[in-house]
Write a protein that holds these residues in place. Structure first.
Motif, PDB file in Angstrom:
ATOM      1  N   LYS A  89     -32.681  19.609 -39.984  1.00  0.00           N
ATOM      2  CA  LYS A  89     -33.858  18.808 -40.259  1.00  0.00           C
ATOM      3  C   LYS A  89     -33.554  17.338 -39.961  1.00  0.00           C
ATOM      4  CE  LYS A  89     -35.150  21.873 -44.097  1.00  0.00           C
ATOM      5  NZ  LYS A  89     -35.470  21.942 -45.547  1.00  0.00           N
ATOM      6  N   LEU A  90     -34.634  16.571 -39.836  1.00  0.00           N
ATOM      7  CA  LEU A  90     -34.460  15.140 -39.561  1.00  0.00           C
ATOM      8  C   LEU A  90     -33.575  14.483 -40.610  1.00  0.00           C
ATOM      9  CD1 LEU A  90     -38.126  14.207 -38.581  1.00  0.00           C
ATOM     10  CD2 LEU A  90     -36.212  14.629 -37.033  1.00  0.00           C
ATOM     11  N   GLU A  91     -33.756  14.909 -41.849  1.00  0.00           N
ATOM     12  CA  GLU A  91     -33.019  14.272 -42.945  1.00  0.00           C
ATOM     13  C   GLU A  91     -31.547  14.679 -43.004  1.00  0.00           C
ATOM     14  OE1 GLU A  91     -35.852  16.046 -43.144  1.00  0.00           O
ATOM     15  OE2 GLU A  91     -35.877  17.354 -44.926  1.00  0.00           O
ATOM     16  N   ASP A  92     -31.123  15.568 -42.135  1.00  0.00           N
ATOM     17  CA  ASP A  92     -29.698  15.902 -42.047  1.00  0.00           C
ATOM     18  C   ASP A  92     -28.926  14.877 -41.224  1.00  0.00           C
ATOM     19  OD1 ASP A  92     -30.632  19.362 -41.718  1.00  0.00           O
ATOM     20  OD2 ASP A  92     -29.933  18.327 -43.525  1.00  0.00           O
ATOM     21  N   THR A  93     -29.631  13.966 -40.606  1.00  0.00           N
ATOM     22  CA  THR A  93     -28.999  12.937 -39.784  1.00  0.00           C
ATOM     23  C   THR A  93     -28.037  12.095 -40.601  1.00  0.00           C
ATOM     24  OG1 THR A  93     -30.833  12.816 -38.221  1.00  0.00           O
ATOM     25  CG2 THR A  93     -29.450  10.859 -38.440  1.00  0.00           C
ATOM     26  N   GLY A  94     -26.889  11.804 -40.008  1.00  0.00           N
ATOM     27  CA  GLY A  94     -25.924  10.950 -40.666  1.00  0.00           C
ATOM     28  C   GLY A  94     -24.540  11.146 -40.084  1.00  0.00           C
TER      29      GLY A  94
END
Length: 121
Positions: A89-94
């Motif tokens: 998901k987009l929020e897994d970015t990091g």
């Protein structure tokens, strides 16, 4: 000299998959709990604990946000750990960091340099 080297980070579309690896040298991985953390853009001072695995690999834990999508594993014979990431998901970015924490003395721990995971359309 202890080193943890992560690899496998990449740019991927939502719904895609990645497999991160953490290769250790200078220590015996079977004595260490392995953990994966994530630092997100704009929140560099916050580290989110994503997953953990016990020294023998028989116990794993996951952040609620990744349960059912991520799988942590290890191969002590190869002194390596892994994080299989599916349905990204987009929020897994990091930036994902590997951490090895000594089983009998949690004050002794080592970090890798991190590998960038970017989930974007």
């Amino acid at each position: 000299q202890v080193q943890l080297v992560e690899s496998g980070g990449d740019l991927v579309q939502p719904g895609g998959s990645l497999r991160l690896s953490c290769e250790a040298s200078g220590l015996t991985m079977s004595n260490y709990e392995m953990r994966w953390f994530r630092r997100t853009p704009g929140k560099e001072r916050e580290s989110v604990l994503v997953a953990t695995i016990s020294p023998t690999g028989d116990t794993t834990t996951y952040a609620d946000s990744v349960k059912g999508r991520f799988t942590i594993s290890r191969d002590n014979a190869k002194n390596s750990g892994y994080l299989e990431m599916n349905s990204l998901k987009l929020e897994d970015t990091g930036v994902y960091y590997c951490n090895a924490r000594l089983q009998f003395n949690v004050d002794i721990q080592f970090w890798g340099q991190g590998t960038q995971v970017t989930v974007a359309t």
